[in-house]
Design an enzyme around this catalytic site. Structure first.
Site, PDB file in Angstrom:
ATOM      1  N   GLY A   1       0.937  -1.327  -0.147  1.00 48.56           N
ATOM      2  CA  GLY A   1      -0.092   0.072  -0.169  1.00 48.56           C
ATOM      3  C   GLY A   1       0.735   1.159   0.084  1.00 48.56           C
TER       4      GLY A   1
ATOM      5  N   GLY B   1      -0.396   4.406   0.620  1.00 51.65           N
ATOM      6  CA  GLY B   1      -1.150   5.407   0.888  1.00 51.65           C
ATOM      7  C   GLY B   1      -0.398   6.313   1.830  1.00 51.65           C
ATOM      8  N   PHE B   2      -0.991   7.100   2.949  1.00 49.26           N
ATOM      9  CA  PHE B   2      -0.191   7.798   3.803  1.00 49.26           C
ATOM     10  C   PHE B   2       0.741   6.840   4.533  1.00 49.26           C
ATOM     11  CE2 PHE B   2      -3.754  10.148   2.795  1.00 49.26           C
ATOM     12  CZ  PHE B   2      -3.212  11.542   2.765  1.00 49.26           C
ATOM     13  N   GLY B   3       0.393   5.598   4.974  1.00 51.11           N
ATOM     14  CA  GLY B   3       1.234   4.957   5.954  1.00 51.11           C
ATOM     15  C   GLY B   3       2.139   4.351   5.195  1.00 51.11           C
TER      16      GLY B   3
ATOM     17  N   VAL C   1      -2.424  -6.980  -4.335  1.00 44.74           N
ATOM     18  CA  VAL C   1      -2.029  -7.799  -3.401  1.00 44.74           C
ATOM     19  C   VAL C   1      -3.251  -8.998  -3.257  1.00 44.74           C
ATOM     20  CG1 VAL C   1      -1.608  -8.532  -0.857  1.00 44.74           C
ATOM     21  CG2 VAL C   1      -0.586  -6.432  -2.127  1.00 44.74           C
TER      22      VAL C   1
ATOM     23  N   GLU D   1     -18.487  17.620   4.674  1.00 44.73           N
ATOM     24  CA  GLU D   1     -17.746  18.397   3.692  1.00 44.73           C
ATOM     25  C   GLU D   1     -18.393  18.193   2.354  1.00 44.73           C
ATOM     26  OE1 GLU D   1     -14.004  16.512   4.304  1.00 44.73           O
ATOM     27  OE2 GLU D   1     -13.239  18.132   5.860  1.00 44.73           O
TER      28      GLU D   1
ATOM     29  N   ASP E   1      -5.553   2.686   8.348  1.00 49.15           N
ATOM     30  CA  ASP E   1      -6.771   2.165   8.345  1.00 49.15           C
ATOM     31  C   ASP E   1      -6.883   0.564   8.629  1.00 49.15           C
ATOM     32  OD1 ASP E   1      -7.533   4.781   8.339  1.00 49.15           O
ATOM     33  OD2 ASP E   1      -8.550   4.674   6.478  1.00 49.15           O
TER      34      ASP E   1
ATOM     35  N   ALA F   1      -5.430  10.367   8.388  1.00 42.17           N
ATOM     36  CA  ALA F   1      -4.440  10.543   7.576  1.00 42.17           C
ATOM     37  C   ALA F   1      -3.110  10.835   8.447  1.00 42.17           C
ATOM     38  CB  ALA F   1      -4.391  11.543   6.426  1.00 42.17           C
TER      39      ALA F   1
HETATM   40  C1  FAD Z   1     -13.553  10.826   1.708  1.00 37.98           C
HETATM   41  C2  FAD Z   1     -12.411  10.693   2.878  1.00 37.98           C
HETATM   42  C3  FAD Z   1     -12.174  11.790   3.478  1.00 37.98           C
HETATM   43  C4  FAD Z   1     -11.035  11.927   4.558  1.00 37.98           C
HETATM   44  N1  FAD Z   1     -10.950  12.960   5.275  1.00 37.98           N
HETATM   45  C5  FAD Z   1      -9.982  12.936   6.030  1.00 37.98           C
HETATM   46  C6  FAD Z   1      -9.515  14.111   6.642  1.00 37.98           C
HETATM   47  O1  FAD Z   1      -9.964  15.509   6.401  1.00 37.98           O
HETATM   48  N2  FAD Z   1      -8.354  14.270   7.399  1.00 37.98           N
HETATM   49  C7  FAD Z   1      -7.706  13.173   7.908  1.00 37.98           C
HETATM   50  O2  FAD Z   1      -6.898  12.983   8.718  1.00 37.98           O
HETATM   51  N3  FAD Z   1      -8.321  11.873   7.330  1.00 37.98           N
HETATM   52  C8  FAD Z   1      -9.266  11.832   6.463  1.00 37.98           C
HETATM   53  N4  FAD Z   1      -9.612  10.715   5.705  1.00 37.98           N
HETATM   54  C9  FAD Z   1      -8.958   9.479   6.466  1.00 37.98           C
HETATM   55  C10 FAD Z   1      -7.705   9.081   5.772  1.00 37.98           C
HETATM   56  O3  FAD Z   1      -7.548   9.539   4.337  1.00 37.98           O
HETATM   57  C11 FAD Z   1      -7.218   7.632   5.991  1.00 37.98           C
HETATM   58  O4  FAD Z   1      -7.178   7.453   7.307  1.00 37.98           O
HETATM   59  C12 FAD Z   1      -5.864   7.530   5.445  1.00 37.98           C
HETATM   60  O5  FAD Z   1      -5.626   7.734   3.807  1.00 37.98           O
HETATM   61  C13 FAD Z   1      -5.500   5.918   5.824  1.00 37.98           C
HETATM   62  O6  FAD Z   1      -4.018   5.769   5.315  1.00 37.98           O
HETATM   63  P1  FAD Z   1      -3.530   4.362   4.907  1.00 37.98           P
HETATM   64  O7  FAD Z   1      -2.175   4.422   4.403  1.00 37.98           O
HETATM   65  O8  FAD Z   1      -3.950   3.392   5.974  1.00 37.98           O
HETATM   66  O9  FAD Z   1      -4.485   3.766   3.768  1.00 37.98           O
HETATM   67  P2  FAD Z   1      -4.744   4.547   2.467  1.00 37.98           P
HETATM   68  O10 FAD Z   1      -4.342   6.065   2.282  1.00 37.98           O
HETATM   69  O11 FAD Z   1      -6.078   4.275   1.965  1.00 37.98           O
HETATM   70  O12 FAD Z   1      -3.727   3.547   1.322  1.00 37.98           O
HETATM   71  C14 FAD Z   1      -4.106   2.267   1.177  1.00 37.98           C
HETATM   72  C15 FAD Z   1      -3.301   2.031  -0.190  1.00 37.98           C
HETATM   73  O13 FAD Z   1      -3.491   0.491  -0.457  1.00 37.98           O
HETATM   74  C16 FAD Z   1      -3.770   0.337  -1.972  1.00 37.98           C
HETATM   75  N5  FAD Z   1      -4.382  -0.917  -2.121  1.00 37.98           N
HETATM   76  C17 FAD Z   1      -5.669  -1.431  -1.104  1.00 37.98           C
HETATM   77  N6  FAD Z   1      -5.811  -2.632  -1.598  1.00 37.98           N
HETATM   78  C18 FAD Z   1      -4.807  -3.203  -2.353  1.00 37.98           C
HETATM   79  C19 FAD Z   1      -4.338  -4.280  -2.713  1.00 37.98           C
HETATM   80  N7  FAD Z   1      -5.221  -5.449  -2.700  1.00 37.98           N
HETATM   81  N8  FAD Z   1      -3.174  -4.473  -3.560  1.00 37.98           N
HETATM   82  C20 FAD Z   1      -2.526  -3.504  -3.797  1.00 37.98           C
HETATM   83  N9  FAD Z   1      -2.892  -2.212  -3.073  1.00 37.98           N
HETATM   84  C21 FAD Z   1      -3.917  -2.056  -2.397  1.00 37.98           C
HETATM   85  C22 FAD Z   1      -4.483   1.692  -2.097  1.00 37.98           C
HETATM   86  O14 FAD Z   1      -4.407   1.591  -3.570  1.00 37.98           O
HETATM   87  C23 FAD Z   1      -4.022   2.737  -1.358  1.00 37.98           C
HETATM   88  O15 FAD Z   1      -2.839   3.189  -2.186  1.00 37.98           O
HETATM   89  C24 FAD Z   1     -10.490  10.735   4.781  1.00 37.98           C
HETATM   90  C25 FAD Z   1     -10.828   9.527   4.397  1.00 37.98           C
HETATM   91  C26 FAD Z   1     -11.591   9.665   2.982  1.00 37.98           C
HETATM   92  C27 FAD Z   1     -12.076   8.513   2.343  1.00 37.98           C
END
Ligand code: FAD
Length: 423
Positions: A11, A13-15, A79, A170, A300, A317
């Protein structure tokens, strides 16, 4: 590179990106896997859906983020599963990846809570595809009404949102502004004044986790912009042009946005361990999975307890990014044989934008902010979460331009398909 520990990050994403960035100078080789070739800035997806920002302002190329990181290989694949016993990750289109350290950062998926019809007809807002689909759906709905005005009586101008948390709030503010400004000008022949944005929230309050003063401000601000807020009101069933509320009342609508819940990425279930509520992976104070040293879960997908409150940290995030930074540093320490400290989350405040220039902020000190000051704080925190200077500049310029001119991005329909893959 033989003998160099292999870190596999699932992944970007942010993490995941946070962990990779902190491992830049570590004596490891890193493979980072994501099914998208871009990093999604989820907090601003609603601005793509409501045409305030272009998709490219919210999705940043992962390969570009990793320039100057010589120890990282990015693979754009999905994955399929993780075998903790064999220390292997199964991905599509590549041989299984063997790891020494594993970082699970696959985020979450929408949770329809088993509501009949929701998976078929509701529009979630969790991915870039979701945001583009909603963006196009709004325009396609107005084009359909333009061709067939009878659709107004069929509820086509009722835009319903399930969930009055930050995402629903929002989106409601931004959608009401969009409808009553630019879209009113784009469709002068349509009765846009009759368009309604309605938020249904099953708890008694909008923005339930916020202080009462902030909830009241958010509700009043939305109502001043013409949004109808219905609290203590759940949705029992979703159909193509109608929803049924928990009370049995039926509401005609062609647009139901689902902003009412998440579940951990289902890859968590392939681990064969006992999961926490929401299907999340429980982790210890150093974010490692119990009985699996070297396996970390962050963001998440994880259930992380706050060392200060002993309650689970929220899905934010900032939580994912700080956990990613911590895990990157921790793996570097483990490789060097240094001791590891527990993870501590630094709360910078909880916030939501309610409309342009209006936000609510709850500070870690207990203080609160509303209005333009809060909105500036919201802006600053969100810019600080963007991954690099170029991304920050591009979003800042887009926002600045929109605010100065009071205009949004270009309103064109981007896709041909009405129903696209959601994640
Ligand atoms: C609409 C919305 C608004 C939000 N607003 C806020 C806010 O204002 N402030 C705030 O702090 N937080 C906010 N959040 C929450 C924040 O975005 C999440 O907590 C954060 O993105 C979590 O980070 P993460 O790295 O765990 O997962 P993510 O950022 O979701 O990253 C997960 C990654 O894994 C990848 N992935 C998933 N499944 C697979 C797979 N099977 N194979 C390969 N890749 C895969 C995805 O493509 C993605 O790039 C919001 C969330 C949403 C949905």
């Amino acid at each position: 590179m033989a003998g160099t520990p292999h870190v596999v990050i699932l992944g970007a994403g942010f993490g995941g990106v946070g962990a990779a960035l902190k491992l830049r100078d570590a004596a490891v080789r890193i493979s980072i896997i994501d099914k998208h070739d871009y990093h999604t800035f989820q907090p601003l997806l609603y601005q793509v859906a409501t045409q305030e920002l272009e998709p490219t302002a919210v999705g940043y190329p992962i390969r570009e983020l990793l320039h100057r990181h010589d120890n990282v290989a990015f693979h754009n694949c999905t994955v399929q599963s993780v075998d903790l016993a064999k220390k292997q990750v199964v991905v599509d289109g590549m041989p299984p990846l063997e790891y020494d350290y594993l970082v699970l950062a696959l985020g979450a998926l929408v949770n329809f809570h088993g509501t009949p019809g929701a998976a078929e007809y509701a529009l979630p807002l969790y991915t870039m595809n979701d945001a583009i689909r909603l963006h196009d759906h709004i325009l396609k709905t107005l084009e359909a009404v333009d061709k067939n005005p009878a659709l107004v009586d069929d509820g086509a101008l009722n835009f319903c949102i399930i969930g009055g948390g930050p995402t629903g709030t929002e989106l409601a503010g931004a959608l009401a502004e969009l409808l009553h400004t630019e879209l009113k000008a784009d469709y002068p022949n349509l009765p846009i004044d009759e368009a309604q944005v309605i938020v249904y929230e099953h708890s008694p309050h909008l923005l339930a986790p916020f202080k009462p003063k902030l909830r009241d401000y958010a509700q009043k601000t939305l109502e001043e912009r013409g949004v109808e807020v219905q609290t203590s009101c759940g949705v029992a069933e979703v159909g193509p042009s109608e929803i049924t509320l928990a009370s049995g009342e039926k509401v005609k609508t062609h647009t139901l946005v689902w902003a009412a819940g998440l579940q951990a990425n289902p890859i968590a279930a392939s681990l064969g361990i006992e999961l926490a509520p929401g299907g999340r992976v429980p982790v210890g104070p150093d974010l490692q999975v119990k009985d699996h040293p070297g396996v970390f879960a962050i963001g998440d997908i994880a259930s992380t307890m706050d060392a200060k409150t002993d309650k689970p940290l929220p899905g934010l995030a900032a939580v994912a990014l700080q956990a990613g930074h911590y895990v990157g540093e921790t793996i570097a320490h483990l490789v060097e044989g240094k001791p590891v400290k527990p993870f501590h989350y630094h709360d910078k405040g909880t916030m939501a934008q309610v409309a342009r220039g209006a936000a609510v902020v709850e500070l870690p000190t207990g203080g609160t902010l509303t209005g333009r000051v809060a909105w500036l704080a919201w802006l600053g925190i969100h810019l600080s979460l963007l991954s690099n200077a170029e991304e920050k500049t591009s979003v800042f310029v887009d926002w600045g331009w929109n605010l100065l001119t009071n205009k949004r991005g270009k309103r064109i329909i981007l896709s041909d398909e009405e129903h696209e893959e959601s994640l």
